[in-house]
Motif scaffolding. Structure first.
Motif, mmCIF file in Angstrom:
data_model
loop_
_atom_site.group_PDB
_atom_site.id
_atom_site.type_symbol
_atom_site.label_atom_id
_atom_site.label_comp_id
_atom_site.label_asym_id
_atom_site.label_seq_id
_atom_site.Cartn_x
_atom_site.Cartn_y
_atom_site.Cartn_z
ATOM 1 N N MET A 26 0.854 -1.194 0.000
ATOM 2 C CA MET A 26 0.000 0.000 0.000
ATOM 3 C C MET A 26 0.892 1.247 0.000
ATOM 4 S SD MET A 26 -2.780 -1.165 2.902
ATOM 5 C CE MET A 26 -1.829 -2.418 3.739
ATOM 6 N N LYS A 30 1.028 2.451 -7.021
ATOM 7 C CA LYS A 30 0.620 1.601 -8.154
ATOM 8 C C LYS A 30 -0.467 2.244 -9.015
ATOM 9 C CE LYS A 30 -0.473 -1.228 -5.072
ATOM 10 N NZ LYS A 30 -0.329 -1.300 -3.681
ATOM 11 N N ASP A 49 -8.782 -2.584 -7.543
ATOM 12 C CA ASP A 49 -9.688 -2.242 -6.433
ATOM 13 C C ASP A 49 -10.895 -1.445 -6.927
ATOM 14 O OD1 ASP A 49 -8.420 -3.561 -4.410
ATOM 15 O OD2 ASP A 49 -7.269 -1.836 -3.712
ATOM 16 N N VAL A 60 -14.108 -0.864 -0.821
ATOM 17 C CA VAL A 60 -13.300 -1.977 -0.287
ATOM 18 C C VAL A 60 -13.482 -2.078 1.230
ATOM 19 C CG1 VAL A 60 -10.894 -2.688 0.157
ATOM 20 C CG2 VAL A 60 -11.583 -2.016 -2.154
ATOM 21 N N PHE A 64 -14.690 -5.357 3.320
ATOM 22 C CA PHE A 64 -13.975 -5.933 4.469
ATOM 23 C C PHE A 64 -14.905 -6.035 5.683
ATOM 24 C CE2 PHE A 64 -9.326 -6.671 4.398
ATOM 25 C CZ PHE A 64 -9.065 -6.403 3.073
ATOM 26 N N PHE A 72 -12.970 -10.819 0.984
ATOM 27 C CA PHE A 72 -12.404 -9.865 0.027
ATOM 28 C C PHE A 72 -11.408 -10.564 -0.900
ATOM 29 C CE2 PHE A 72 -8.944 -7.002 -1.233
ATOM 30 C CZ PHE A 72 -9.663 -6.075 -1.991
ATOM 31 N N ARG A 73 -10.575 -11.434 -0.327
ATOM 32 C CA ARG A 73 -9.555 -12.116 -1.150
ATOM 33 C C ARG A 73 -10.194 -12.983 -2.234
ATOM 34 N NH1 ARG A 73 -5.890 -8.678 -0.411
ATOM 35 N NH2 ARG A 73 -5.163 -8.489 1.714
ATOM 36 N N GLU A 76 -11.299 -10.678 -4.888
ATOM 37 C CA GLU A 76 -10.102 -10.147 -5.565
ATOM 38 C C GLU A 76 -9.551 -11.165 -6.574
ATOM 39 O OE1 GLU A 76 -6.584 -9.702 -2.993
ATOM 40 O OE2 GLU A 76 -6.332 -7.674 -3.771
ATOM 41 N N CYS A 94 -2.655 -3.466 -9.028
ATOM 42 C CA CYS A 94 -3.276 -4.441 -8.119
ATOM 43 C C CYS A 94 -3.262 -3.931 -6.679
ATOM 44 C CB CYS A 94 -2.497 -5.753 -8.162
ATOM 45 S SG CYS A 94 -2.398 -6.492 -9.797
ATOM 46 N N GLY A 95 -4.170 -4.419 -5.874
ATOM 47 C CA GLY A 95 -4.161 -4.108 -4.442
ATOM 48 C C GLY A 95 -2.913 -4.727 -3.804
ATOM 49 N N GLY A 96 -2.470 -4.124 -2.718
ATOM 50 C CA GLY A 96 -1.219 -4.544 -2.083
ATOM 51 C C GLY A 96 -1.181 -5.993 -1.628
ATOM 52 N N GLY A 97 -2.383 -6.576 -1.396
ATOM 53 C CA GLY A 97 -2.409 -7.943 -0.868
ATOM 54 C C GLY A 97 -2.575 -9.011 -1.939
ATOM 55 N N ARG A 134 -7.824 2.287 4.325
ATOM 56 C CA ARG A 134 -7.076 1.033 4.149
ATOM 57 C C ARG A 134 -7.316 0.153 5.378
ATOM 58 N NH1 ARG A 134 -5.440 4.431 0.534
ATOM 59 N NH2 ARG A 134 -3.858 3.865 -0.974
ATOM 60 N N PRO A 135 -8.221 -0.836 5.257
ATOM 61 C CA PRO A 135 -8.539 -1.649 6.436
ATOM 62 C C PRO A 135 -7.345 -2.396 7.021
ATOM 63 C CG PRO A 135 -9.563 -2.550 4.428
ATOM 64 C CD PRO A 135 -9.020 -1.216 4.081
ATOM 65 N N LEU A 136 -6.285 -2.594 6.225
ATOM 66 C CA LEU A 136 -5.132 -3.333 6.746
ATOM 67 C C LEU A 136 -3.925 -2.431 7.026
ATOM 68 C CD1 LEU A 136 -5.315 -6.654 4.679
ATOM 69 C CD2 LEU A 136 -6.180 -6.192 6.960
ATOM 70 N N ARG A 150 5.459 -9.582 3.362
ATOM 71 C CA ARG A 150 5.060 -9.697 1.950
ATOM 72 C C ARG A 150 6.215 -9.503 0.974
ATOM 73 N NH1 ARG A 150 -0.426 -6.137 1.626
ATOM 74 N NH2 ARG A 150 -1.814 -7.537 2.778
HETATM 75 C C1 S3P Z 1 -4.776 -4.155 0.619
HETATM 76 C C2 S3P Z 1 -4.445 -3.078 -0.172
HETATM 77 C C3 S3P Z 1 -5.445 -2.186 -0.749
HETATM 78 C C4 S3P Z 1 -6.789 -2.893 -0.902
HETATM 79 C C5 S3P Z 1 -7.189 -3.532 0.394
HETATM 80 C C6 S3P Z 1 -6.181 -4.559 0.889
HETATM 81 C C7 S3P Z 1 -3.688 -4.983 1.194
HETATM 82 O O1 S3P Z 1 -5.024 -1.689 -2.010
HETATM 83 O O2 S3P Z 1 -6.723 -3.875 -1.916
HETATM 84 O O3 S3P Z 1 -7.370 -2.522 1.330
HETATM 85 O O4 S3P Z 1 -3.967 -6.090 1.682
HETATM 86 O O5 S3P Z 1 -2.522 -4.539 1.139
HETATM 87 P P1 S3P Z 1 -3.815 -0.605 -2.175
HETATM 88 O O6 S3P Z 1 -2.519 -1.359 -2.187
HETATM 89 O O7 S3P Z 1 -4.085 0.011 -3.503
HETATM 90 O O8 S3P Z 1 -3.912 0.350 -1.053
#
Ligand code: S3P
Length: 189
Positions: A26, A30, A49, A60, A64, A72-73, A76, A94-97, A134-136, A150
Motif C-alpha cells: 500500500m 501503483k 480495487d 473496499v 472488508f 475480500f480475497r 479479488e 493491483c491491491g497490495g495484498g 485502508r482496512p489493513l 510480503r
Molecule cells: C490491501 C491493499 C489495498 C486494498 C485492500 C487490501 C492490502 O489496495 O486492496 O485494502 O492487503 O494490502 P492498495 O494497495 O491500492 O492500497
C-alpha cells in the motif's frame, strides 16, 4: 486550420504485447503510476480495487466490514482472473495484498509481466493521506510487519523491481516505461 478539424496527434502511440501488473505494498503508487503511464503512452489501464468496488457497488472498506479479509480475497481473485485473461492486454494496478494468495501469484506470472514498485511502511504512511480507507493499515508497527512479510512474495512474482522511495509519480512511470520498452512488452505502433 478549419474549425473542428483536429491535427493528428504527434505523440507516439504504444501497445502492450502482454498484460502488465503493478504490485507492491500500500502506498507504493501503483494506481497513480498506472494512470500516469497509461496517459503518457495511450494504453488502457485498470485499477483492480476500483474494478472490484464498481462490480460490488461498495467500497473496499465496506467489503472488508461485511465479509472480512477472506471474503475480500475471494472477490479479488475472481476479479484478477477476469482482467488477466482479457483479449487486449492492459496495465493493471493491483491491491497490495494480491500476492498473499498462491493462486493469484500463478495468475500474475502466467502470461503477464509483473513490476514490483518497492516502498517501505514508513514512506507508505507518509504517502497515504487517510489510512482509514485502508482496512489493513492500522498503525505503523503492524504495517511494517506486514510489509516485511510480503516483500519476498512481491519479489517472487516480479519480473522487475522499481525502488520508489524519493521519486515522484512521473519519475517512477518513466522508469517503468523504460523497463517495459527494453523487455519488448511496450512497443511503438
Ligand atoms: C490491501 C491493499 C489495498 C486494498 C485492500 C487490501 C492490502 O489496495 O486492496 O485494502 O492487503 O494490502 P492498495 O494497495 O491500492 O492500497
Amino acid at each position: 486550420m478549419a474549425v473542428g478539424l483536429r491535427q493528428p496527434s504527434t505523440k507516439p502511440r504504444f501497445e502492450l504485447t502482454r498484460p502488465v501488473f503493478l504490485v507492491g505494498f500500500m502506498g507504493a503508487g501503483k494506481s497513480s503510476v498506472a494512470r500516469k503511464l497509461a496517459r503518457m503512452c495511450q494504453v488502457s489501464s485498470l485499477d483492480l480495487d476500483t474494478y472490484i468496488e464498481r462490480s460490488a457497488g461498495k467500497a473496499v472498506n465496506d467489503i472488508f466490514a461485511e465479509v472480512g479479509e477472506t471474503g475480500f480475497r475471494a472477490i479479488e481473485t475472481e476479479a484478477l482472473k477476469t482482467v488477466a485473461f482479457k483479449r487486449d492486454p492492459m496495465l493493471v494496478s493491483c491491491g497490495g495484498g494480491i500476492v498473499c494468495q498462491a493462486e493469484n501469484r500463478s495468475v500474475l506470472t502466467q502470461g503477464g509481466f509483473v513490476i514490483h514498485l518497492r516502498v517501505d511502511a514508513l514512506e507508505a504512511s507518509k504517502r497515504i493521506s487517510d489510512t482509514s480507507t485502508r482496512p489493513l493499515f492500522n498503525d505503523l508497527a503492524e504495517a511494517d510487519e506486514r510489509c516485511t512479510t510480503r516483500m519476498p512474495l512481491y519479489e517472487e512474482v516480479a519480473d522487475a523491481t522499481v525502488d520508489t522511495i524519493g521519486k515522484n509519480v512521473y519519475q517512477i512511470a518513466k522508469e517503468v516505461q523504460r523497463i517495459l520498452t527494453k523487455e519488448g512488452v511496450l512497443c511503438q505502433r
